[in-house]
Design a protein around this motif. Structure first.
Motif, PDB file in Angstrom:
ATOM      1  N   LYS A 168      33.451  40.420  47.387  1.00  0.00           N
ATOM      2  CA  LYS A 168      32.468  39.401  47.779  1.00  0.00           C
ATOM      3  C   LYS A 168      32.730  38.129  46.991  1.00  0.00           C
ATOM      4  N   LYS A 169      32.630  37.016  47.700  1.00  0.00           N
ATOM      5  CA  LYS A 169      32.831  35.731  47.009  1.00  0.00           C
ATOM      6  C   LYS A 169      31.500  35.291  46.434  1.00  0.00           C
ATOM      7  N   VAL A 170      31.188  35.811  45.254  1.00  0.00           N
ATOM      8  CA  VAL A 170      29.959  35.370  44.605  1.00  0.00           C
ATOM      9  C   VAL A 170      30.327  34.321  43.571  1.00  0.00           C
ATOM     10  N   GLN A 171      29.465  33.364  43.410  1.00  0.00           N
ATOM     11  CA  GLN A 171      29.702  32.448  42.296  1.00  0.00           C
ATOM     12  C   GLN A 171      28.460  32.379  41.427  1.00  0.00           C
TER      13      GLN A 171
ATOM     14  N   PHE B 180      31.854  41.283  42.946  1.00  0.00           N
ATOM     15  CA  PHE B 180      33.101  40.508  42.958  1.00  0.00           C
ATOM     16  C   PHE B 180      34.299  41.434  43.177  1.00  0.00           C
ATOM     17  N   GLN B 181      34.293  42.566  42.461  1.00  0.00           N
ATOM     18  CA  GLN B 181      35.417  43.510  42.572  1.00  0.00           C
ATOM     19  C   GLN B 181      35.502  44.114  43.970  1.00  0.00           C
TER      20      GLN B 181
ATOM     21  N   ILE C 205      27.160  41.608  39.120  1.00  0.00           N
ATOM     22  CA  ILE C 205      27.979  40.512  39.668  1.00  0.00           C
ATOM     23  C   ILE C 205      29.455  40.935  39.697  1.00  0.00           C
ATOM     24  N   ARG C 206      29.912  41.565  38.608  1.00  0.00           N
ATOM     25  CA  ARG C 206      31.290  42.094  38.537  1.00  0.00           C
ATOM     26  C   ARG C 206      31.576  43.056  39.689  1.00  0.00           C
TER      27      ARG C 206
ATOM     28  N   ILE D 229      35.972  35.067  37.610  1.00  0.00           N
ATOM     29  CA  ILE D 229      34.742  35.027  38.431  1.00  0.00           C
ATOM     30  C   ILE D 229      34.210  33.597  38.315  1.00  0.00           C
TER      31      ILE D 229
ATOM     32  N   LYS E 135      25.100  46.042  43.542  1.00  0.00           N
ATOM     33  CA  LYS E 135      26.037  45.131  44.222  1.00  0.00           C
ATOM     34  C   LYS E 135      25.645  44.821  45.668  1.00  0.00           C
TER      35      LYS E 135
ATOM     36  N   LEU F  48      33.191  35.563  32.028  1.00  0.00           N
ATOM     37  CA  LEU F  48      33.423  35.461  33.475  1.00  0.00           C
ATOM     38  C   LEU F  48      34.751  34.758  33.752  1.00  0.00           C
TER      39      LEU F  48
ATOM     40  N   ASP G 131      28.071  38.237  50.416  1.00  0.00           N
ATOM     41  CA  ASP G 131      29.266  37.392  50.363  1.00  0.00           C
ATOM     42  C   ASP G 131      28.870  35.915  50.413  1.00  0.00           C
TER      43      ASP G 131
END
Ligand code: MRU
Length: 348
Positions: free
Chosen positions: A179-182, A175-176, A171-172, A207, A141, A202, A146
């Motif tokens: 962090k604003k991941v797309q 995100f958890q 990615i999970r 997500i 992670k 997702l 971010d």
């Protein structure tokens, strides 16, 4: 979280991944042959999930054996049937070998105790896979920042494993953590694991995911819309060469051209230390109809010649890091994969 596969009342239950995202249908296997067919038909797919299915297939096969006579032969028959299902993912062979060791070690138990012990071992493989994926997530992670956009290919999520996922697990985890991941998901022709499975899972967890066709990756990179690539793996040779879903190699080359990090997230049981390099990994060639059709509808000449390799080889030189449950490995892979788990080799 939805189970990909589980043991319930002397049956193996799995979600039918061919039907997603349109229908959430569960398939029940009551004998090992049905488990083998489920793997062949891609009712269940993804390297770690195939390994879990193989473990349960062996347990189910032995459970249904009625007499102790010729038990070794029965075991070998079950083993060989499951071994023939798909040739590429290392996890299948790893799980079968683990079940074989358990069988040999516990043959002195009573027949009914041996059956229970085998079910226990298969259940352990499932449980450990989820724990492993969560560890991969924790290691990986920090590689994602971010606001970043991550391109992934195929489905290396909870559906490809017993749960949580490898590439999507990282990615999970990011995100958890807030962090604003797309995510950009490549559709993954011809079986559409990206479009059907990655988007589905997702979206269930909110997500952010954007679907692209496989041939759009280069343009998005050129436009500065991708920050990193994160994929899973089906088999990794001891020099770090990685076999994953067809199309992965193209993305890895594109990532290098655009100076983007290309990460592989995989459990250590995906590494095949018997193979020196990626070219030795068997690549499955699948039914031509998978390419000619989409959703059962023919989109070309009905008899057009087709090539349908299910996987490709990404040479280690394109891989920025391999994220495992034991740590993050970087080049030189031959040396660092061998030392996996020894603290001095682990780097973030
Ligand atoms: O043909 P599939 O769907 O079994 O292929 C799956 C993949 O290539 C995945 O990326 C790989 O197994 C890693 S899954 C954690």
């Amino acid at each position: 979280m939805l189970p990909t596969i589980e043991w319930r009342k002397d049956r193996v239950i799995m979600i039918d991944q061919r039907k997603l995202p349109v229908k959430e249908v569960y398939v029940e296997c009551t004998d090992y042959n049905q488990v083998a067919e489920a793997v062949e038909k891609m009712i269940i797919r993804g390297a770690p999930a195939i390994g879990v299915a193989a473990g349960y297939g062996v347990a189910l096969g032995l459970l249904k054996v009625e007499s102790e006579e010729n038990l070794d032969e029965e075991f070998n028959r079950i083993y060989r049937r499951l071994e023939r299902t798909r040739p590429t993912a290392n996890n299948l062979f790893w799980a079968l070998e683990r079940m074989k060791k358990t069988f040999k070690k516990n043959k002195r138990l009573s027949f009914s105790q041996l059956k229970k012990r085998m079910i226990q071992e298969a259940t352990d493989i499932e449980r450990e896979d989820i724990e492993t994926n969560k560890k991969i997530g924790i290691w990986g992670k920090d590689l994602l920042k971010d606001g970043q956009s991550v391109l992934t290919h195929c489905n290396a999520g909870l559906l490809a494993t017993a749960g949580y996922g490898t590439a999507l697990g990282v990615i999970r985890a990011a995100f958890q953590e807030g962090k604003k991941v797309q995510v950009y998901a490549g559709e993954t022709r011809p079986f559409l694991q990206g479009a059907r499975l990655t988007c589905w899972e997702l979206d269930k967890e909110n997500i952010p995911v954007t679907l692209i066709t496989d041939n759009m990756a280069g343009f998005l990179m050129q436009k500065g819309m991708i920050s990193a690539v994160m994929t899973g793996a089906d088999r990794i040779a001891k020099n770090g060469d990685t076999v994953n879903k067809i199309g992965t190699y193209t993305i890895a080359v594109l990532a290098k051209e655009h100076s983007l990090p290309f990460y592989v997230a995989a459990p250590s049981n995906t590494i095949d230390f018997n193979l020196a390099e990626g070219t030795e990994i068997p690549i499955e060639e699948r039914d031509p109809q998978e390419v000619r059709e989409i959703g059962g509808r023919c989109l070309t000449l009905p008899n057009v010649k087709v090539q349908n390799p299910a996987f490709d080889i990404t040479p280690a030189k394109y891989i920025s890091a391999i994220i495992t449950e034991k740590g993050i490995v970087r080049a030189p892979y031959e040396k660092n994969l061998k030392g996996l788990g020894r603290k001095k080799n682990l780097r973030r």
